[in-house]
Design an enzyme around this catalytic site. Structure first.
Site, PDB file in Angstrom:
ATOM      1  N   ALA A 155       0.851  -1.199   0.000  1.00 17.57           N
ATOM      2  CA  ALA A 155       0.000   0.000   0.000  1.00 17.57           C
ATOM      3  C   ALA A 155       0.879   1.238   0.000  1.00 17.57           C
ATOM      4  O   ALA A 155       1.822   1.343   0.777  1.00 17.57           O
ATOM      5  CB  ALA A 155      -0.926  -0.018   1.214  1.00 17.57           C
TER       6      ALA A 155
ATOM      7  N   GLU B 135      -6.472  12.240  -2.101  1.00 21.32           N
ATOM      8  CA  GLU B 135      -6.532  11.331  -3.253  1.00 21.32           C
ATOM      9  C   GLU B 135      -7.868  11.525  -3.957  1.00 21.32           C
ATOM     10  O   GLU B 135      -8.736  12.258  -3.466  1.00 21.32           O
ATOM     11  CB  GLU B 135      -6.345   9.874  -2.783  1.00 21.32           C
ATOM     12  CG  GLU B 135      -4.938   9.625  -2.258  1.00 21.32           C
ATOM     13  CD  GLU B 135      -4.719   8.204  -1.754  1.00 21.32           C
ATOM     14  OE1 GLU B 135      -5.377   7.286  -2.272  1.00 21.32           O
ATOM     15  OE2 GLU B 135      -3.913   8.034  -0.840  1.00 21.32           O
TER      16      GLU B 135
ATOM     17  N   HIS C  30      -7.084   0.346 -10.894  1.00 23.03           N
ATOM     18  CA  HIS C  30      -6.395   1.579 -10.506  1.00 23.03           C
ATOM     19  C   HIS C  30      -5.990   2.283 -11.795  1.00 23.03           C
ATOM     20  O   HIS C  30      -5.434   1.654 -12.697  1.00 23.03           O
ATOM     21  CB  HIS C  30      -5.167   1.259  -9.653  1.00 23.03           C
ATOM     22  CG  HIS C  30      -4.655   2.460  -8.923  1.00 23.03           C
ATOM     23  ND1 HIS C  30      -4.060   3.505  -9.571  1.00 23.03           N
ATOM     24  CD2 HIS C  30      -4.679   2.791  -7.606  1.00 23.03           C
ATOM     25  CE1 HIS C  30      -3.728   4.433  -8.674  1.00 23.03           C
ATOM     26  NE2 HIS C  30      -4.094   4.021  -7.472  1.00 23.03           N
TER      27      HIS C  30
ATOM     28  N   ARG D 152     -11.968   6.903  -8.903  1.00 18.58           N
ATOM     29  CA  ARG D 152     -11.188   5.952  -9.699  1.00 18.58           C
ATOM     30  C   ARG D 152     -11.920   5.326 -10.872  1.00 18.58           C
ATOM     31  O   ARG D 152     -11.350   5.102 -11.925  1.00 18.58           O
ATOM     32  CB  ARG D 152     -10.757   4.810  -8.785  1.00 18.58           C
ATOM     33  CG  ARG D 152      -9.347   4.941  -8.429  1.00 18.58           C
ATOM     34  CD  ARG D 152      -8.964   3.888  -7.486  1.00 18.58           C
ATOM     35  NE  ARG D 152      -8.045   4.522  -6.581  1.00 18.58           N
ATOM     36  CZ  ARG D 152      -7.473   3.933  -5.573  1.00 18.58           C
ATOM     37  NH1 ARG D 152      -7.755   2.683  -5.308  1.00 18.58           N
ATOM     38  NH2 ARG D 152      -6.646   4.581  -4.819  1.00 18.58           N
TER      39      ARG D 152
ATOM     40  N   HIS E  14      -6.987  -3.825  -9.412  1.00 19.34           N
ATOM     41  CA  HIS E  14      -6.371  -3.361  -8.168  1.00 19.34           C
ATOM     42  C   HIS E  14      -7.081  -3.840  -6.919  1.00 19.34           C
ATOM     43  O   HIS E  14      -6.448  -4.218  -5.941  1.00 19.34           O
ATOM     44  CB  HIS E  14      -6.357  -1.834  -8.223  1.00 19.34           C
ATOM     45  CG  HIS E  14      -5.725  -1.167  -7.045  1.00 19.34           C
ATOM     46  ND1 HIS E  14      -4.392  -1.319  -6.748  1.00 19.34           N
ATOM     47  CD2 HIS E  14      -6.242  -0.341  -6.085  1.00 19.34           C
ATOM     48  CE1 HIS E  14      -4.100  -0.599  -5.668  1.00 19.34           C
ATOM     49  NE2 HIS E  14      -5.206  -0.014  -5.245  1.00 19.34           N
TER      50      HIS E  14
ATOM     51  N   ARG F 217     -14.819   1.724  -4.534  1.00 26.00           N
ATOM     52  CA  ARG F 217     -14.174   2.105  -3.264  1.00 26.00           C
ATOM     53  C   ARG F 217     -13.513   3.476  -3.348  1.00 26.00           C
ATOM     54  O   ARG F 217     -12.816   3.785  -4.317  1.00 26.00           O
ATOM     55  CB  ARG F 217     -13.103   1.070  -2.907  1.00 26.00           C
ATOM     56  CG  ARG F 217     -12.299   1.417  -1.671  1.00 26.00           C
ATOM     57  CD  ARG F 217     -11.291   0.346  -1.391  1.00 26.00           C
ATOM     58  NE  ARG F 217     -10.315   0.247  -2.433  1.00 26.00           N
ATOM     59  CZ  ARG F 217      -9.051   0.682  -2.331  1.00 26.00           C
ATOM     60  NH1 ARG F 217      -8.638   1.258  -1.219  1.00 26.00           N
ATOM     61  NH2 ARG F 217      -8.224   0.557  -3.326  1.00 26.00           N
TER      62      ARG F 217
HETATM   63  P1  FAD Z   1      -3.488  -8.858   2.350  1.00 18.65           P
HETATM   64  O1  FAD Z   1      -2.654  -7.796   2.932  1.00 18.65           O
HETATM   65  O2  FAD Z   1      -3.426  -9.063   0.881  1.00 18.65           O
HETATM   66  O3  FAD Z   1      -3.101 -10.209   3.070  1.00 18.65           O
HETATM   67  C1  FAD Z   1      -3.650 -11.444   2.662  1.00 18.65           C
HETATM   68  C2  FAD Z   1      -2.985 -12.532   3.449  1.00 18.65           C
HETATM   69  O4  FAD Z   1      -3.662 -13.748   3.254  1.00 18.65           O
HETATM   70  C3  FAD Z   1      -1.543 -12.781   3.057  1.00 18.65           C
HETATM   71  O5  FAD Z   1      -0.809 -12.988   4.241  1.00 18.65           O
HETATM   72  C4  FAD Z   1      -1.616 -14.085   2.256  1.00 18.65           C
HETATM   73  O6  FAD Z   1      -0.455 -14.837   2.274  1.00 18.65           O
HETATM   74  C5  FAD Z   1      -2.732 -14.779   2.993  1.00 18.65           C
HETATM   75  N1  FAD Z   1      -3.432 -15.813   2.223  1.00 18.65           N
HETATM   76  C6  FAD Z   1      -4.151 -15.677   1.087  1.00 18.65           C
HETATM   77  N2  FAD Z   1      -4.675 -16.865   0.718  1.00 18.65           N
HETATM   78  C7  FAD Z   1      -4.270 -17.770   1.638  1.00 18.65           C
HETATM   79  C8  FAD Z   1      -4.454 -19.168   1.797  1.00 18.65           C
HETATM   80  N3  FAD Z   1      -5.157 -19.909   0.927  1.00 18.65           N
HETATM   81  N4  FAD Z   1      -3.884 -19.777   2.865  1.00 18.65           N
HETATM   82  C9  FAD Z   1      -3.126 -19.081   3.750  1.00 18.65           C
HETATM   83  N5  FAD Z   1      -2.914 -17.759   3.637  1.00 18.65           N
HETATM   84  C10 FAD Z   1      -3.480 -17.108   2.600  1.00 18.65           C
HETATM   85  N6  FAD Z   1      -5.479   0.465   0.338  1.00 18.65           N
HETATM   86  C11 FAD Z   1      -5.521   1.605   1.071  1.00 18.65           C
HETATM   87  O7  FAD Z   1      -6.421   1.789   1.901  1.00 18.65           O
HETATM   88  N7  FAD Z   1      -4.537   2.534   0.912  1.00 18.65           N
HETATM   89  C12 FAD Z   1      -3.514   2.407   0.038  1.00 18.65           C
HETATM   90  O8  FAD Z   1      -2.653   3.249  -0.052  1.00 18.65           O
HETATM   91  C13 FAD Z   1      -3.474   1.228  -0.758  1.00 18.65           C
HETATM   92  N8  FAD Z   1      -2.495   1.045  -1.682  1.00 18.65           N
HETATM   93  C14 FAD Z   1      -2.418  -0.143  -2.343  1.00 18.65           C
HETATM   94  C15 FAD Z   1      -1.356  -0.373  -3.212  1.00 18.65           C
HETATM   95  C16 FAD Z   1      -1.215  -1.598  -3.840  1.00 18.65           C
HETATM   96  C17 FAD Z   1      -0.059  -1.828  -4.773  1.00 18.65           C
HETATM   97  C18 FAD Z   1      -2.180  -2.610  -3.621  1.00 18.65           C
HETATM   98  C19 FAD Z   1      -2.054  -3.937  -4.284  1.00 18.65           C
HETATM   99  C20 FAD Z   1      -3.254  -2.382  -2.774  1.00 18.65           C
HETATM  100  C21 FAD Z   1      -3.389  -1.155  -2.140  1.00 18.65           C
HETATM  101  N9  FAD Z   1      -4.449  -0.897  -1.275  1.00 18.65           N
HETATM  102  C22 FAD Z   1      -4.485   0.264  -0.553  1.00 18.65           C
HETATM  103  C23 FAD Z   1      -5.400  -1.956  -0.943  1.00 18.65           C
HETATM  104  C24 FAD Z   1      -4.993  -2.579   0.397  1.00 18.65           C
HETATM  105  O9  FAD Z   1      -3.583  -2.634   0.462  1.00 18.65           O
HETATM  106  C25 FAD Z   1      -5.546  -3.976   0.575  1.00 18.65           C
HETATM  107  O10 FAD Z   1      -6.919  -3.989   0.289  1.00 18.65           O
HETATM  108  C26 FAD Z   1      -5.350  -4.431   2.017  1.00 18.65           C
HETATM  109  O11 FAD Z   1      -3.987  -4.337   2.360  1.00 18.65           O
HETATM  110  C27 FAD Z   1      -5.833  -5.849   2.173  1.00 18.65           C
HETATM  111  O12 FAD Z   1      -5.433  -6.328   3.420  1.00 18.65           O
HETATM  112  P2  FAD Z   1      -5.803  -7.820   3.800  1.00 18.65           P
HETATM  113  O13 FAD Z   1      -5.272  -8.033   5.162  1.00 18.65           O
HETATM  114  O14 FAD Z   1      -7.247  -8.038   3.554  1.00 18.65           O
HETATM  115  O15 FAD Z   1      -5.025  -8.704   2.710  1.00 18.65           O
HETATM  116  C1  SIN Z   2      -2.878   4.521  -4.109  1.00 20.58           C
HETATM  117  O1  SIN Z   2      -1.939   4.814  -3.383  1.00 20.58           O
HETATM  118  O2  SIN Z   2      -3.186   5.128  -5.136  1.00 20.58           O
HETATM  119  C2  SIN Z   2      -3.693   3.344  -3.741  1.00 20.58           C
HETATM  120  C3  SIN Z   2      -4.643   3.747  -2.715  1.00 20.58           C
HETATM  121  C4  SIN Z   2      -5.730   2.728  -2.587  1.00 20.58           C
HETATM  122  O3  SIN Z   2      -5.775   1.740  -3.307  1.00 20.58           O
HETATM  123  O4  SIN Z   2      -6.593   2.966  -1.734  1.00 20.58           O
END
Ligand code: FAD
Ligand code: SIN
Length: 522
Positions: free
Chosen positions: A45, A113, A241, A288, A349, A384
């Site tokens: 993120a 943003e 994105h 977005r 994204h 979102r």
């Molecule tokens: P994740 O952080 O993706 O974690 C998922 C976990 O589940 C991992 O540990 C993985 O190994 C595990 N897992 C998956 N499947 C299995 C399985 N079958 N068995 C065991 N483990 C498994 N959001 C914002 O609000 N602000 C931002 O600035 C932002 N920037 C972003 C930039 C990028 C490049 C990306 C890709 C996303 C961004 N987002 C942002 C979105 C946000 O980062 C994610 O939606 C959020 O981090 C999701 O968190 P999570 O804990 O749900 O999943």
């Molecule tokens: C970004 O930094 O543009 C990603 C932010 C988000 O996915 O919420």
């Protein structure tokens, strides 16, 4: 191997880790994670986490921005809960050790943003997620009740189905007893019995050819719940994105944060002209869905492979100071963002839908909670608002922990659950059967179920997917399971859900845009 834990947490991103920290004083917690602990979308993120911190911002303004971004399809009650709990949750994250940038007067340096009417995004340079993940893992490491098992892949959650009892999607008595987990080191599938299980498996960007998501984002949790006959919703709302770095063949696509546009960078055509005002009066900072569609349209009409993001007019030292990761990445491929425009394209994204949960993070399956990107809380509606997802994860993992702590005392383990049976299964010797199907799936989804859809494209995608589905189920039924095979199966399941829900939605709204249903909500 058979193991009993009070709380089984599947996923070690912000959703899983923050839940674990909240329940660990009250029972044994086991976090299952399929790669290394820090790997997941959270770590990547960039922009930050949206929260109301100071005037002139107010909860009402953030609520309004979230509702507008969601094309008014968000659940207003859930939006209100999330936003009004934002300040407290962010303060807690800071207490867990996350550092956010401050300005000269000692206040948090809030960024802006797309779709935000105020500066309200807390950030750590342009690598906020990495800082959050570091802080959470650090707190987890010092808790004696929490165990993290890396390189463990959850295959399926366990329900009555595994006791030979039929369940169906309409009943409300499906119960989760734990999960079957593939240990990558032993190649065994172990049985984890739990009182409470949280799915926090993140998103599913890898169902598309180009995505900002890391390789782990394969929709496993959503597919598991769907197979277990739990409720899944809003899968048609896939957020693209607008600005990933155009660098063909790089996987995942490197993100150019929206905060750069918040700081003043402007989208321009291939020949250097501004174009966003044609599509929305907010210009490059429109929400977005609108920006991604505008870029897609400019690229298609003109036959371009990318458009540009121009940050050259911004103050050089501020640009490098706030966006050091982007500066270094672009420089590594010969683009100096202080002098050159950045070539950008939209990339898959974020999944706005997922496992349907209520205001306490409860799924439709008893004793099973979901939080983070794999969950559908109702916050995002049809699209979102930027930087609302890290916030949503904190709010709903906290709420799920409150509910789970109330319930856990009344839940007992189910001892009759059988161990996984791999008898008669053989090793699949041909990886090409998996890799080729994955490529086909990603192309079908990108070409027919992308930013702009039509009935014909969806039908075509559905029919193509059916072939992949049958071939993969056949392979699955006779193979010794591997993570790659299970991920492919899950992604096909995710593709099916996106297409099916897109076919059912007979209107253009938010991220679901169909040329067959011209927009009528304006
Ligand atoms: P994740 O952080 O993706 O974690 C998922 C976990 O589940 C991992 O540990 C993985 O190994 C595990 N897992 C998956 N499947 C299995 C399985 N079958 N068995 C065991 N483990 C498994 N959001 C914002 O609000 N602000 C931002 O600035 C932002 N920037 C972003 C930039 C990028 C490049 C990306 C890709 C996303 C961004 N987002 C942002 C979105 C946000 O980062 C994610 O939606 C959020 O981090 C999701 O968190 P999570 O804990 O749900 O999943
Ligand atoms: C970004 O930094 O543009 C990603 C932010 C988000 O996915 O919420």
């Amino acid at each position: 191997m058979r193991k009993k834990v009070d709380f089984l947490v599947i996923g070690s991103g912000i959703a899983g880790l923050s839940f674990a920290l909240k329940v660990a004083d009250y029972g044994k917690v086991c976090i299952i994670t399929k790669s290394s602990a820090e790997e997941g979308s959270t770590k990547y993120a960039q922009g930050g986490i949206a929260a109301v911190m100071y005037t002139p911002d107010t909860y009402e303004k953030h609520i309004k921005d979230t509702m507008i971004a969601g094309d008014e399809l968000s659940d207003e009650k859930i939006v209100r809960i999330t936003i009004t709990e934002s300040t407290e949750r962010v303060k807690e994250l800071i207490e867990w050790g996350a550092n956010f940038d401050k300005n000269a007067s000692g206040k948090y340096d809030l960024a802006k943003e797309g779709g935000h009417s105020e500066f309200r995004v807390l950030h750590h340079k342009d690598n906020t997620g990495n800082e959050i993940e570091r802080a959470l893992l650090n707190s987890i490491a010092s808790h004696p009740n929490i165990e993290i098992l890396e390189n463990h892949f959850t295959v399926d959650i366990i329900t009555q189905h595994h006791l030979g009892i039929e369940v169906n999607r309409r009943t409300n008595d499906i119960r989760c007893f734990g999960a079957y987990v593939l240990n990558e080191a032993t190649h065994e599938i172990d049985t984890y019995l739990s009182k409470v299980t949280l799915i926090a498996t993140g998103g599913n960007g890898n169902v598309y050819n180009t995505t900002t998501n890391p390789a782990i984002s394969t929709g496993d949790g959503i597919a598991m719940v769907y197979r277990a006959k739990g409720k899944v919703e809003n899968m048609e709302f896939i957020q693209f994105h607008p600005t990933s770095l155009y660098n063909p063949n790089e996987k995942p696509a490197f993100l150019i944060t929206e905060a750069l546009r918040g700081a003043g960078a402007i989208l321009k055509t291939y020949d250097g002209k501004e174009f966003m005002q044609k599509y929305d009066q907010r210009g490059s900072l429109a929400s977005r869905d609108i920006v991604a569609r505008a870029i897609d349209s400019e690229m298609k009409i003109n036959g371009w492979d990318y458009v540009y993001l121009d940050a050259r007019h911004l103050e050089k030292h501020k640009l490098i100071d706030h966006f050091p990761t982007i500066y270094a990445k672009c420089l590594s491929i010969g683009i100096d963002i202080t002098r050159d425009m950045i070539p950008v394209v939209p990339a898959a994204h974020y999944n706005c839908g997922g496992i349907k949960v209520d205001e306490w993070g409860r799924s439709s399956i008893l004793n099973l909670y979901a939080s983070g990107e794999s969950a559908s809380t109702g916050l995002h509606g049809a699209n979102r608002l930027a930087s609302n997802s890290l916030l949503e994860s904190l709010v709903f993992s906290n709420r799920a922990s409150i509910d789970a702590l109330k319930e856990v005392k009344n839940i007992t383990y189910c001892k009759e659950i059988p161990d996984w049976n791999s008898e008669g299964m053989v090793m699949n010797e041909e990886m090409v059967l998996i890799t080729q199907s994955l490529k086909e799936l990603q192309l079908i989804m990108s070409n027919y179920v992308g930013i702009v859809r039509s009935n014909l494209r969806l039908k075509r995608a559905f029919d193509r997917l059916d072939i992949l589905y049958k071939e993969t189920e056949d392979l699955y039924d006779k193979s010794i399971l591997t993570t790659k095979l299970c991920e492919l199966r899950n992604l096909i399941n995710i593709g099916y859900l996106i297409i099916k829900m897109a076919m059912e939605r007979k209107e253009s709204i938010g991220l679901h845009y169909s040329i067959d249903y011209p927009r009528n909500r304006d």
